[in-house]
Motif scaffolding. Structure first.
Motif, short mmCIF file in Angstrom:
data_model
loop_
_atom_site.label_atom_id
_atom_site.label_comp_id
_atom_site.label_asym_id
_atom_site.label_seq_id
_atom_site.Cartn_x
_atom_site.Cartn_y
_atom_site.Cartn_z
N PRO A 69 38.48 39.85 39.38
CA PRO A 69 37.96 40.49 40.61
C PRO A 69 39.09 40.77 41.59
N GLN A 70 38.94 41.83 42.37
CA GLN A 70 39.93 42.19 43.39
C GLN A 70 39.21 42.59 44.68
N ASP A 71 39.95 42.52 45.78
CA ASP A 71 39.44 42.97 47.08
C ASP A 71 40.44 43.93 47.70
N GLY A 72 39.94 44.89 48.45
CA GLY A 72 40.81 45.84 49.13
C GLY A 72 40.11 46.44 50.33
N ARG A 73 40.85 47.28 51.06
CA ARG A 73 40.29 47.93 52.24
C ARG A 73 40.72 49.39 52.26
N ILE A 74 39.82 50.24 52.78
CA ILE A 74 40.10 51.66 52.94
C ILE A 74 39.75 52.03 54.38
N LYS A 75 40.58 52.86 54.99
CA LYS A 75 40.24 53.42 56.29
C LYS A 75 40.01 54.91 56.11
N VAL A 76 38.84 55.38 56.52
CA VAL A 76 38.52 56.80 56.39
C VAL A 76 38.20 57.37 57.77
N LYS A 77 38.32 58.70 57.86
CA LYS A 77 38.04 59.41 59.10
C LYS A 77 36.98 60.45 58.81
N VAL A 78 35.84 60.35 59.51
CA VAL A 78 34.74 61.28 59.35
C VAL A 78 34.37 61.83 60.72
N GLN A 79 34.50 63.13 60.90
CA GLN A 79 34.16 63.76 62.17
C GLN A 79 34.85 63.07 63.36
N ASN A 80 36.16 62.86 63.19
CA ASN A 80 36.99 62.24 64.23
C ASN A 80 36.59 60.80 64.54
N LYS A 81 35.88 60.16 63.60
CA LYS A 81 35.47 58.77 63.78
C LYS A 81 36.13 57.94 62.69
N SER A 82 36.81 56.86 63.08
CA SER A 82 37.50 56.00 62.12
C SER A 82 36.55 54.91 61.63
N ILE A 83 36.45 54.77 60.31
CA ILE A 83 35.53 53.80 59.69
C ILE A 83 36.29 53.00 58.65
N ASP A 84 36.10 51.68 58.67
CA ASP A 84 36.73 50.80 57.70
C ASP A 84 35.77 50.53 56.54
N LEU A 85 36.32 50.48 55.34
CA LEU A 85 35.56 50.17 54.14
C LEU A 85 36.16 48.94 53.47
N ARG A 86 35.35 47.96 53.17
CA ARG A 86 35.79 46.79 52.40
C ARG A 86 35.37 46.99 50.95
N VAL A 87 36.33 46.91 50.05
CA VAL A 87 36.09 47.22 48.64
C VAL A 87 36.23 45.95 47.80
N SER A 88 35.27 45.73 46.91
CA SER A 88 35.30 44.57 46.03
C SER A 88 35.01 45.02 44.61
N SER A 89 35.85 44.58 43.66
CA SER A 89 35.62 44.91 42.25
C SER A 89 35.24 43.64 41.49
N LEU A 90 34.39 43.83 40.47
CA LEU A 90 33.94 42.69 39.65
C LEU A 90 33.84 43.15 38.20
N PRO A 91 34.57 42.49 37.29
CA PRO A 91 34.51 42.89 35.87
C PRO A 91 33.12 42.59 35.29
N THR A 92 32.52 43.59 34.63
CA THR A 92 31.25 43.39 33.92
C THR A 92 31.45 43.80 32.46
N VAL A 93 30.43 43.61 31.66
CA VAL A 93 30.58 43.91 30.22
C VAL A 93 30.77 45.40 29.97
N TYR A 94 30.36 46.26 30.92
CA TYR A 94 30.49 47.70 30.75
C TYR A 94 31.60 48.29 31.62
#
Length: 587
Positions: free
Chosen positions: A259-284
């Motif tokens: 598993p890993q964790d990360g962050r993304i910062k995006v800009k939508v219509q001049n608004k800054s939004i943070d995204l927290r990203v988490s990955s988890l290995p599954t069988v597929y």
């Protein structure tokens, strides 16, 4: 009505609303000042500041301009009418073609004062136009319903599948802030990821789930606590889709086993939004979940959290205590941290030192000190707290008490003159004190340090656009009788375009707050069960979350089904709930 409105209709929105008596001149000036700062349309500013509402603006304009008012939730627009105006104009000017008779096209607009676009539509289409007005949220919902973004998503998926043999390269510039509306869209995978994220933000989703299956990859959004499927994509694009997200989040794309964790910062219509990203290995393959942290949606005042007036006053009193520890309990995603942020905003001023220790720091609050723990380098909650105590704090907010060491330092801080806020994952308020004792904290320390415990759940609010009332029966009626509301009527949402046919729009909280009186203090010292502590709290007048939810259902804030769904566990404790009289329910 012709394409060109009469000259007397060319007044400004604010002037029309003042003339109609909907707002005062002072309110207009205040709204105009805020409009310059926020950069939003005047109507939206007036609604967001509570000076008026969308429906009042629309009906007032309809009356003043002598044009029809249309309820788009009660209409069905034929597909051939939707193609009469280019989609770009529909979206950019927030309008909708609704009816076509011969050469007369009726359009409904959120802003019928926009005479320039009316002229442009007349010029481009050749139709004579009849202009109507609808509330802005209805127009936006109708555009999402009739046009949506599913075509864009499907086109992006098709493009990726078509170019599967070509290697996709990603620009290094995408490692900083991602402007979802302004990035180069020529790479299909970038277009797809941007569209997924942007639609989630537009739909007010809290989370995006990207889930690999045996033959497909599924994308779902969590809106108002409920998962909704957005799309299914072919398995062939899984590698590119996950790699793009991991690169954006600065995660290791070669590591697929852990598993890993990360962050993304995006800009939508001049608004800054943070995204927290988490990955988890599954069988597929790796599943990725993206938590959307939109600061503009963050409830940061106590009046917006959802407290009823008496609970609000009690919470303010506890938040203003000079020392002690106050705990908020509830499952993940129940808004505990948001409520504590609101408490911090309520008490913060230039005379006290407030420091938080969080994992992670989700929202930045001005004029307080926020610390993010980093266990990988040894900066744990416990180690940070020890350092904070040497920083002369008055108030400490601990993101979560997870172990004995953190609990011990928090309790000791509360006993040495500090006010401490924190959260615990328990089912109700009473279980919090027994959880601390189970962690290893001595009962006498818990009894002396804890001044109050709050329990919280998030319930979906009824959509105001399709809200109706009805007479309850069956289990709902039994619940109302139990709490002294046998003659009450209930409310529900029929489902409309605004709420995507769900009957719900947005969420609010239901609460219970347990204070530590002499009896409960004695029970804690005896290490009795959470059941006994809860029983004593209810006898002392504590309103349970179920009772608070029933009150909100009777007032038309939420449905009785939502209350029963989220407080079902209280049925198991019938012997505890029974002592709460109807008078207690009406507190």
């Amino acid at each position: 009505m012709s394409a060109k409105p009469a000259p007397q209709q060319r007044k400004r929105l604010g002037d029309i609303l003042v003339e109609a008596g909907l707002i005062t001149s002072e309110q207009l000036q205040e709204a105009l000042s805020k409009q310059k700062i926020l950069g939003k349309r005047l109507g939206k500013v007036l609604v967001e500041t509570g000076m008026t509402n969308e429906d009042s603006i629309a009906t007032t304009l309809a009356r003043q301009m002598n044009i029809p008012y249309l309820n788009l939730n009660e209409m069905t627009v034929p597909p051939e009418v939707l193609t009469t105006i280019p989609e770009g104009i529909v979206r950019s000017h927030n309008l909708l073609p609704v009816h076509l008779t011969g050469n007369l096209l009726q359009i409904s607009m959120a802003d019928p004062l926009d005479v320039f676009i009316i002229d442009e539509i007349h010029y481009q289409t050749g139709y004579e136009l009849e202009v109507a007005i609808s509330p802005e949220s209805q127009v936006e919902a109708a555009i999402r319903h009739y046009y949506g973004t599913s075509d864009s998503l499907q086109n992006a998926v098709d493009n990726i599948a078509a170019e599967r043999s070509s290697e996709v390269t990603l620009d290094e510039s995408f490692f900083t802030t991602f402007d979802l509306g302004g990035e180069e869209q020529s790479v299909p995978i970038i277009n797809l990821v941007n569209t997924i994220i942007q639609q989630a933000i537009n739909d007010r989703a809290s989370d995006i789930h990207i889930e690999p299956d045996e033959e497909i990859i599924r994308v779902r959004y969590r809106i108002d606590g409920i998962l909704n499927e957005l799309m299914k994509a072919p398995k062939s694009i899984q590698s590119e889709l996950l790699s793009r997200l991991k690169i954006m989040a600065q995660m290791d794309i070669s590591e697929k086993r852990l598993p890993q964790d990360g962050r993304i910062k995006v800009k939508v219509q001049n608004k800054s939004i943070d995204l927290r990203v988490s990955s988890l290995p599954t069988v597929y393959g790796e599943k990725i979940v993206i938590r959307i942290l939109d600061k503009s949606r963050m409830q940061l005042t106590l009046d917006q959290v959802g407290f009823d007036q008496d609970l609000l006053e009690l919470f303010k009193t506890l938040s203003s205590s000079p020392n002690g520890i106050f705990l908020m309990t509830g499952p993940t995603g129940s808004g505990k941290t948001s409520t504590l942020y609101a408490a911090i905003n309520f008490i913060r001023n230039g005379q006290i030192n407030i420091t938080t220790v969080e994992d992670p720091v989700e929202y930045l609050i001005p004029s307080i000190n926020q610390v993010q723990v980093r266990p990988e380098i040894g900066l744990t909650f416990a180690r940070t707290l020890r350092s904070i105590l040497r920083q002369d704090p008055n108030v400490i907010l601990i993101g979560e008490i997870r172990d004995f060491e953190t609990a011990q330092i928090a309790i000791e801080s509360a006993l040495t003159g500090h006010l401490v806020f924190s959260t615990l994952h328990t089912n109700d308020a009473a279980s919090a004190v027994t959880r601390l004792i189970e962690m290893g904290v001595e009962p006498y320390l818990v009894a002396s340090a804890v001044i109050g415990v709050g329990g919280q759940r998030l319930v979906r609010k009824i959509c105001p656009s399709c809200k109706t009332c009805y007479k309850p029966e069956g289990e709902a009626l039994d619940l109302l009788k139990e709490h002294g509301h046998a003659d009450a009527q209930l409310f529900s949402g029929k489902g409309c375009l605004t709420c995507r046919r769900t009957g719900y729009s947005g969420r609010t909280a239901i609460h219970e707050i347990m204070t530590i009186n002499e009896e409960i203090h004695s029970l804690i010292l005896k290490s009795v069960s959470a059941r006994d502590i809860r029983h004593a709290s209810i006898n002392a007048g504590m309103r349970t979350m179920r009772i608070d939810g029933v009150l909100k259902a009777v007032r038309g804030v939420t449905t009785i089904e939502e209350v029963m769904r989220l407080t079902r566990g209280e049925e198991i404790r019938r012997t505890i709930i029974a002592p709460a009289s109807p008078a207690g329910a009406a507190k």
